[in-house]
Design an enzyme around this catalytic site. Structure first.
Site, short mmCIF file in Angstrom:
data_model
loop_
_atom_site.label_atom_id
_atom_site.label_comp_id
_atom_site.label_asym_id
_atom_site.label_seq_id
_atom_site.Cartn_x
_atom_site.Cartn_y
_atom_site.Cartn_z
N SER A 82 4.93 2.31 7.99
CA SER A 82 4.54 1.21 7.11
C SER A 82 5.72 0.78 6.24
CB SER A 82 3.40 1.63 6.20
OG SER A 82 2.17 1.49 6.83
N ASP A 108 0.24 -7.63 1.54
CA ASP A 108 0.68 -6.24 1.63
C ASP A 108 2.20 -6.13 1.66
OD1 ASP A 108 0.12 -3.54 1.57
OD2 ASP A 108 0.15 -3.33 3.73
N HIS A 151 0.82 -1.22 0.00
CA HIS A 151 0.00 0.00 0.00
C HIS A 151 0.85 1.26 0.00
CE1 HIS A 151 0.42 -0.30 4.51
NE2 HIS A 151 0.48 1.01 4.39
#
Length: 465
Positions: A225, A150, A120
């Site tokens: 992230s 992911d 993402h």
């Protein structure tokens, strides 16, 4: 964002993240377990397996020094030729420009510039910029990605970079000290400390896409992230992915994709170009108090087998309906995410020892994981398979999966079989994994609309309501 226990909801770090979990066996749809791989003997990425538990007197400085320069800032940039909205018109006029789509972190895993991050973080990027801790900036290319887990792999053209070797995430212990290294709030690499709070954590019991996370209380914030979760030895044991928070910032719950799972995905991308997916060959789910009472089960923990796929490794090994899986290799299976967390680190063709309980007796069976070759879209009566580059080119399809056969008598097999489905409900699909994700994410009341290229290469749309 999805609610967890009606109190917390998932806040995505640096972009949009679909978090997978297990599905209870008595829900409307059961789950077929799938495999991702991590076989140490076949590894070609830097790996160490010395991680172990440290006491409260552990020194964090060595691990921090080892890892801080191997974590990078990843910038996702969209390049456009003309204004896409009124705000871009005022900013750029009619000339187009560059817009920041998002940013996150990444982990250098080889000295020649391979970097792991979250899908993402880089999704939809026209350009990707990577900035090292010493302020050097590089353009990066996407090598491959796996939206379901992911995880994405990107690369910069550089040599002799500092990197973090993979540790063995199966060895991590509850209470073990860990460090989270990332770029929160667009700062330079930042290190925070915490402990392993839980393993094989699932975030949404109603989601049919299974996932198994390491949970930690190390402070993780927006921008983390794709950053590193490392042990005191400076070994990579997870890729930081999400937090639960009502504000979008750290409140003590953070989650990372285990390093064994991330490494398997990365090695698959490097070796095969996509994720090699296998199945144990069963459907079922976690045992719950309601299930114990309803099915009169003698076991209170484990994975209940509700169905066995004919011809699968589980079927060939002798696993049956109503068996309860208690252990795989040396991993205790107390719930569904324990099983998926381990199986997801394996490849098709790997053999695992499965300990089951059947009618009160324990049995140990050797199961060879098989490859998931096709996927049946039951609501529309079509079976699809991964398409080759030649098949896509023949029908001038930019992406998609091949229609393998029809499952319903009223469908014109002669016109459909061999065609390429490129989109389902306006979502691009590149593999049967993508198809599975789209179908399982939709609400059962929603129609299904497919965009496909017929045998003449003409683009068409069909809808099922």
């Amino acid at each position: 964002m999805k609610k967890i226990a009606n109190l917390l909801f998932v806040s995505v770090l640096g972009g949009v993240l679909t978090l997978g979990s297990y599905k209870l066996f008595f829900d409307e749809e059961s789950q077929e377990f799938q495999a991702k791989d991590q076989t140490t003997q076949n590894s070609f990425l830097p790996v160490t397996n010395t991680n172990h538990v440290y006491g409260t007197n552990a020194d964090f400085t060595e691990a921090a020094e080892k890892t801080v320069h191997a974590v990078v800032h990843v910038k996702n940039v969209a390049v456009f030729k003309g204004p896409r909205n009124i705000w871009e018109y005022y900013q750029y006029g009619n000339n187009g420009g560059r817009a920041l789509q998002g940013a996150g972190s990444g982990v250098i895993i080889t000295p020649d510039g391979y970097i792991v991050t979250n899908n993402h973080v880089i999704e939809g990027a026209s350009e990707i910029e990577v900035t090292l801790n010493n302020n050097q900036t590089y353009k990066a290319e996407v090598i491959g990605s796996d939206p379901i887990s992911d995880i994405a792999l990107i690369k910069v053209d550089a040599e002799d970079l500092e990197y973090i070797p993979f540790g063995n995430s199966d060895n991590v212990k509850l209470g073990e000290w860990v460090l989270a290294v990332g770029n929160p709030f667009n700062l330079k690499s930042t290190v925070t400390a915490g402990i392993i709070s839980a393993k094989a954590r699932d975030l949404n019991a109603n989601d049919s896409s299974p996932q198994s996370f390491i949970q930690t209380d190390a402070a993780i914030n927006p921008g983390n992230s794709g950053g590193a979760l490392v042990n005191i030895n400076g070994e990579l044991i997870g890729i930081n992915t999400a937090i639960t928070s009502p504000s979008g910032s750290y409140i003590g719950y953070a989650f990372a994709v285990p390093s064994n799972n991330a490494r398997k995905i990365v090695e698959d991308i490097m070796e095969f170009g996509d994720v090699q997916q296998g199945i144990l060959g069963i459907r079922g789910g976690s045992i719950t108090p309601a299930a114990i009472q309803e099915l009169e089960l003698s076991e209170s923990q484990g994975v209940y087998v509700s169905d066995v796929t004919p011809g699968s490794g589980a079927a060939n090994a002798g696993i049956r309906e109503r068996d309860i899986i208690k252990k795989i290799d040396n991993i205790n299976i107390n719930k569904f995410s324990d099983l998926t967390g381990y199986i997801n680190s394996k490849r098709p063709g790997d053999e695992v020892k499965v300990k089951i309980v059947r009618d009160g007796d324990e049995k140990e069976l050797n199961v060879k994981l098989t490859k998931l070759e096709t996927y049946s879209i039951i609501p529309i009566g079509l079976e699809v398979a991964n398409a080759t580059k030649e098949e896509l080119k023949a029908l001038q399809a930019p992406n998609g999966v091949r229609i393998n056969r029809t499952l319903a008598e009223n469908l014109p097999a002669g016109e459909l079989v061999g065609g390429i489905i490129s989109e389902i409900n306006n979502q691009k699909v590149n593999s049967i994994r993508d198809v599975r994700e789209v179908i399982q994410e939709r609400r059962t009341s929603e129609p299904i609309v497919i965009t496909f290229y017929d045998l003449n290469g003409e683009k068409q749309r069909m809808a099922w309501r």
